[in-house]
Design an enzyme around this catalytic site. Structure first.
Site, short mmCIF file in Angstrom:
data_model
loop_
_atom_site.label_atom_id
_atom_site.label_comp_id
_atom_site.label_asym_id
_atom_site.label_seq_id
_atom_site.Cartn_x
_atom_site.Cartn_y
_atom_site.Cartn_z
N CYS A 1 0.80 -1.23 0.00
CA CYS A 1 0.00 0.00 0.00
C CYS A 1 0.83 1.28 0.00
O CYS A 1 0.83 2.01 -0.98
CB CYS A 1 -0.95 0.01 1.19
SG CYS A 1 -2.25 -1.22 1.01
N LYS B 1 3.22 2.24 -3.15
CA LYS B 1 2.55 2.48 -4.45
C LYS B 1 1.50 3.57 -4.33
O LYS B 1 1.24 4.30 -5.29
CB LYS B 1 1.98 1.19 -5.03
CG LYS B 1 0.88 0.52 -4.23
CD LYS B 1 -0.47 0.60 -4.91
CE LYS B 1 -1.50 -0.18 -4.12
NZ LYS B 1 -2.85 0.32 -4.23
#
Ligand code: UDX
Length: 436
Positions: free
Chosen positions: A262, A265
């Site tokens: 998470c 990106k």
């Protein structure tokens, strides 16, 4: 209520099982037959504490089922879409192909009056594009971001700290919000804040939260860089500033930085989206947050080299941890694994251990040597490098016990998890991140 959940990864599988555990009738749908087979047997396809229990309970009760057939979504009142939005192969933006494909395959099975609730983390503006497609079949789109942390995903889903639903400012939107309140009834009943917003706000809440958390970690890691040239101790610094309730101690853990599926990106996709919107400068600091984060991996590798006298070639280095954080088997963008790979590339004889993540790590980096036993991994090691703060290492590995197994007395603490004084007192050379 009858619910469908499209996408059974870390988010969707937990969401499906958690919704069944609070009494809904749920069908989970995914393209991957291996995942679906495991889930149908009540087995979690990845490590997540508490998930096997609620999966088994759900499947046995008959309230929870899994299939690869998207037509099974038919008849559900709410369809949750929780497919992945990984980083694009050739850029920083989010790869939206799974979201687009999920909507395309789902919509023929959505009935008038249904709610489609997007849970994937998406670039702001996505819901506004998808809403007309959903409305064309007589249904309503809500954007209902998910804030679960791996390792705590079951608890975070059943008992979240807040719920957010982005809906259109229409009667249909109001109804969608009311239906979602019903879906999350136990949390709503206990007074969990439930915020109704527009689409853009709901989408932004998610990326803003992750950007803030990433920034907090990189802030303290930047302080670690300053501590390293001044002789200060970043862990004491974090304790001291953390006592200020406006700052708070959580997410001020300096070390080899953040990773996972998470934060890395999401901050890149956010910066890319801001650029598209002509507001790149507003979140330019996220590039710095990213850069600081990646520099900490370099620092950890350099510490090992320095600690071993300038050369790691041919030295046995035990790397404790491969997962991006404890209580997870996830190695996506794992700083721990990255450090192991780099040391291996420098010719060190790297042995990686992890209580849960070895299979995933081996698939990604078969060139490394893996050893499931912590004690075997450190046997005859010249250096011990702790990069994921599992209790088995941080809490349970004492310097006395390590001394009985290793060849050298060098410990590099990539998570500032060990008691430096205790290791030094036992005759070890201790190297922390941002600590003297
Ligand atoms: C994160 C968000 O916390 C969650 O709300 C969102 O839904 C998904 O992304 P997760 O990826 O599971 O969750 O991990 P998190 O607990 O946030 O940790 C992320 C990374 O930061 C890990 O690599 C962890 O080791 C690192 N970290 C965390 C630090 O380096 N220092 C800290 O103080 C805290």
């Amino acid at each position: 209520m009858r619910l469908s959940v499209i996408g059974c990864g870390y988010l969707g599988a937990v969401h499906a099982a958690a919704m069944a555990s609070i009494g809904h009738e749920v069908v989970g749908i995914d393209l991957d037959p291996r995942k679906i087979d495991a889930l149908s047997r009540g087995e979690a396809p990845f490590f997540e504490p508490g998930l096997p229990e609620i999966l088994t309970e759900g499947v046995e009760s008959g309230r929870l089922s899994f299939t690869t057939d998207i037509a099974a979504a038919e008849g559900a009142a709410v369809h949750f879409v929780g497919v992945g939005t990984p980083q694009q192969q050739d850029g920083h933006a989010a790869d939206m192909s799974h979201v687009n494909a999920a909507f395309e395959s789902l919509l023929p099975h959505v009935r008038p009056g249904d709610i489609v609730a997007g849970k994937s983390t998406v670039p702001v503006g996505t819901a506004a594009v998808l809403a007309p497609l959903v409305e064309a079949v007589g249904a309503t789109l809500a954007w209902n971001p998910e804030f679960l942390r791996e390792g705590w995903a079951v608890q975070d889903t059943i008992d979240p700290d807040r719920l957010v639903a982005g809906v259109p400012a229409t009667a249909d939107g109001e109804r969608a919000a009311a239906v979602l309140r019903e879906v999350y009834h136990p949390a709503v009943a206990k007074g969990t804040p439930f915020m109704i917003t527009d689409y853009a706000t709901a989408e932004l809440v998610k990326v803003a939260a992750n950007a803030f958390l990433a920034t907090k970690i990189s802030f303290i890691n930047a302080m670690a860089e300053i501590a390293e040239v001044t002789g200060a101790d970043v862990t004491q610094l974090a304790d001291a500033i953390g006592h200020d309730v406006r700052i708070g101690r959580r997410f001020l853990g300096a070390g080899i930085g953040f990773g996972g599926g998470c934060l890395p990106k999401d901050i890149r996709a956010f910066a890319a989206r801001a650029e598209e919107l002509g507001r790149g400068e507003s979140v330019n600091f996220l590039r710095e947050v990213d850069a600081i984060n990646l520099r900490r991996r370099d620092r950890a590798v350099q510490l090992v080299i320095d600690a071993l006298g300038g050369r790691v070639f041919g030295k046995k280095v035990a790397v404790l941890g491969a997962a991006f954080k404890p209580f997870s088997d996830d190695v996506r963008d794992s700083p721990a694994l990255d450090v192991a790979v780099r040391l291996n590339g420098l010719g060190a004889n790297v042995v990686v251990t992890d209580p849960q993540a070895i299979d995933n790590a081996r698939r990604l980096h078969p060139q490394l040597t893996y050893e499931p036993s912590r004690d075997e991994s450190i046997r005859d090691a010249d250096a011990v490098v702790m990069v994921t703060e599992w209790d088995e290492y941080r809490r349970d590995l004492t310097p006395e016990h390590a001394s009985s197994l290793t060849a050298g007395r060098v410990v590099v603490d990539g998570r500032n998890g060990f008691d430096a004084a205790a290791w030094r007192a036992a005759g070890w050379s201790y190297f922390g991140m941002g600590r003297p």
